[in-house]
Design an enzyme around this catalytic site. Sequence first.
Site, short mmCIF file in Angstrom:
data_model
loop_
_atom_site.label_atom_id
_atom_site.label_comp_id
_atom_site.label_asym_id
_atom_site.label_seq_id
_atom_site.Cartn_x
_atom_site.Cartn_y
_atom_site.Cartn_z
N CYS A 153 43.55 41.42 68.16
CA CYS A 153 43.54 42.87 68.34
C CYS A 153 42.15 43.47 68.59
O CYS A 153 41.88 43.98 69.66
CB CYS A 153 44.20 43.54 67.14
N PHE A 154 41.27 43.40 67.60
CA PHE A 154 39.99 44.10 67.71
C PHE A 154 39.23 43.73 69.00
O PHE A 154 38.89 44.61 69.80
CB PHE A 154 39.11 43.83 66.50
#
Length: 421
Positions: A264-265
């Site tokens: 994600c990040f």
Amino acid sequence: MRISVLGCGYVGAVTGVCFAELGHEVFFVDVDPAKVEAINSAISPIFEPGLDKLLAKNNAVISATTDIHQAIQETEITFVCVGTPSNSNGSIDLTYVQSACQNIGQVLKQKDEMHIVVVKSTVLPGTTEGMVRQSLEEASGKVAHVDFGLASNPEFLREGSALADFISPDRIIIGTADDYAHQTLGELYSSFDCPKLCTTIPVAEMIKYVSNAFLATKISFANEIGNICKKMGIDTAEVFTGVGMDHRINPAFFQSGIGFGGSCFPKDVRALIAKAEELDVDARILKDVSRVNEDQPLKMLDLLERHVPDLENKKIGLLGLAFKPNTDDVRDSRATPLVKELLRKGATVLAYDPMAMGNFKRLYPQIEYAPSADSVLEADAILIATEWEDFENLNYQNKIVIDGRRIKKAREGSTYEGVCW
Ligand code: UDX
């Protein structure tokens, strides 16, 4: 309610099983017959603590199919939970979302009853009212917000604690542009005891990106401060304990170390930077969040070379391959740039991870994989890249240890360097 979930990866599997646990009937749809078969055998298609048990417990109200037609016809609401990977330039790849929406539209064409399509996949603002709506309307011949409901409902699940994050979220974000979707999602989430923000679809989409981008920014900020503190002989963790006491700041996500990984990040920060560029906005802060994160693991090698100046033909032990503990996920793990650089410098790598070695072997079959954490300690020096609890039980006596994740036991009797402490 009768809910269909498209995409049985991380977000879809957790979302569907949790809705079943809350009493709804859930129809999973996936193009991968293996995932469908697993779910129908009450086996979770992904690793997440507790998911298998919850799936087995709710097996009676859960079914899975590759046949989207049946699933859409038999349900009132569909959550689109397919992947949104990165393109090579960092921009978001919407291929799976588009084909999912075209397929849903095909079925809506023949469906008389009202139906709601909810986008839970992480998509940039404008995607749901843009490509998603267009794909649904073209395939169905119907009009969004009139003939069918359309909404955005981003997730904030963390790997390793996703069930708790779903059942007890900090907040629920619902983006809609029609009353039918607004009311139905309000009803669906009525039992959740947390703040619910009902807003427009683009705002809901942006809340997801900004949340991840800001958490990533906190981590890179903590690492930058950590690099300064390291040079001054100050312990970064103690500094952030004090900083985090300010209610305007909050202590969470200030653990310095070797940076953030995961599915994600890194991806979401890259996608936001690419979107900003497209809009002619220079996302300087976000670019540096990524740059600091890319450089941070290499700080470990700088420290290592202080103690082992020439890495050629040295055996370097690596404890931890997963991007964080309690998962087998190695996507964008900070261990990857470490291995790449060690190999480039001519070292041999002896790695161990309680769960992620299988996945990491697909990326780096050429390194050595240790049968146990203990056996990694035979190496010339040890790097710690993931804070697995197991690593607190090892004996690091007389070892050279470079710690990127703050394992307390690693300091005992060793030649020890913390990356930011
Ligand atoms: C994240 C978000 O937390 C979640 O809300 C979103 O839905 C998906 O992305 P996840 O990727 O599972 O979840 O991992 P998270 O626990 O947030 O950790 C991300 C990375 O940051 C890991 O590599 C972790 O080691 C690192 N991290 C986290 C730090 O380096 N310091 C911290 O203080 C916190």
